[in-house]
Scaffold this motif. Sequence first.
Motif, PDB file in Angstrom:
ATOM      1  N   PHE A   1       0.859  -1.186   0.000  1.00 55.46           N
ATOM      2  CA  PHE A   1       0.000   0.000   0.000  1.00 55.46           C
ATOM      3  C   PHE A   1       0.892   1.231   0.000  1.00 55.46           C
ATOM      4  O   PHE A   1       1.728   1.402   0.881  1.00 55.46           O
ATOM      5  N   LYS A   2       0.732   2.063  -1.009  1.00 54.64           N
ATOM      6  CA  LYS A   2       1.488   3.310  -1.099  1.00 54.64           C
ATOM      7  C   LYS A   2       0.494   4.464  -0.992  1.00 54.64           C
ATOM      8  O   LYS A   2      -0.370   4.631  -1.852  1.00 54.64           O
ATOM      9  N   ARG A   3       0.624   5.240   0.074  1.00 54.22           N
ATOM     10  CA  ARG A   3      -0.288   6.373   0.284  1.00 54.22           C
ATOM     11  C   ARG A   3       0.008   7.495  -0.712  1.00 54.22           C
ATOM     12  O   ARG A   3       1.154   7.907  -0.867  1.00 54.22           O
ATOM     13  N   VAL A   4      -1.051   7.962  -1.340  1.00 57.09           N
ATOM     14  CA  VAL A   4      -0.998   9.114  -2.235  1.00 57.09           C
ATOM     15  C   VAL A   4      -2.331   9.828  -2.050  1.00 57.09           C
ATOM     16  O   VAL A   4      -3.378   9.210  -2.176  1.00 57.09           O
ATOM     17  N   GLU A   5      -2.297  11.099  -1.732  1.00 51.89           N
ATOM     18  CA  GLU A   5      -3.544  11.833  -1.532  1.00 51.89           C
ATOM     19  C   GLU A   5      -3.681  12.898  -2.605  1.00 51.89           C
ATOM     20  O   GLU A   5      -2.906  13.855  -2.658  1.00 51.89           O
TER      21      GLU A   5
ATOM     22  N   ARG B   1      -6.551   7.895  -2.412  1.00 51.25           N
ATOM     23  CA  ARG B   1      -5.903   7.755  -1.107  1.00 51.25           C
ATOM     24  C   ARG B   1      -4.665   6.872  -1.176  1.00 51.25           C
ATOM     25  O   ARG B   1      -3.899   6.790  -0.225  1.00 51.25           O
ATOM     26  N   GLY B   2      -4.484   6.181  -2.305  1.00 51.91           N
ATOM     27  CA  GLY B   2      -3.289   5.378  -2.452  1.00 51.91           C
ATOM     28  C   GLY B   2      -3.427   4.300  -3.503  1.00 51.91           C
ATOM     29  O   GLY B   2      -4.488   4.124  -4.119  1.00 51.91           O
TER      30      GLY B   2
ATOM     31  N   CYS C   1      -6.337   1.403  -7.345  1.00 52.55           N
ATOM     32  CA  CYS C   1      -6.494   2.695  -6.675  1.00 52.55           C
ATOM     33  C   CYS C   1      -7.509   2.589  -5.547  1.00 52.55           C
ATOM     34  O   CYS C   1      -8.597   2.052  -5.737  1.00 52.55           O
TER      35      CYS C   1
ATOM     36  N   GLY D   1       1.909   0.103   5.040  1.00 52.13           N
ATOM     37  CA  GLY D   1       1.434   1.364   4.469  1.00 52.13           C
ATOM     38  C   GLY D   1       1.589   2.476   5.407  1.00 52.13           C
ATOM     39  O   GLY D   1       1.156   3.532   5.401  1.00 52.13           O
TER      40      GLY D   1
END
Length: 108
Positions: free
Chosen positions: A23-27, A32-33, A50, A108
């Motif tokens: 899990f790679k967090r991206v906001e 959200r990841g 996603c 994550g």
Amino acid sequence: MNANEGARLAGTGAEFRIKCRSFKRVEKNTLRGFVSLTVAPSGITINNVCLHQKAGRRWLSFPAKSYQDKDGKQQWWPIVEIEDREVLRRFQAAGLAAIDRYVQQGGG
């Protein structure tokens, strides 16, 4: 993968489980990841799924490839699809549960 590692999902005649591998967090907007989910017993891993959230609702979207339509507008072609709405609903629930377990275990 044992029964405790993934969420069970009743398929057509068989059960399979989903495990979150990463899990790679991206906001950004609703995003959200990105997650990698492995489906058992097939062993198929879907990368770059996603995770979205908006107004308290979460959902998953499968990886897609962008292209420009004849009018030059960016469109998205899904790489993976689940056509049966009930199976998709169950996959969503199982995938979200797998992500929750992964995060609770320190991922994550």
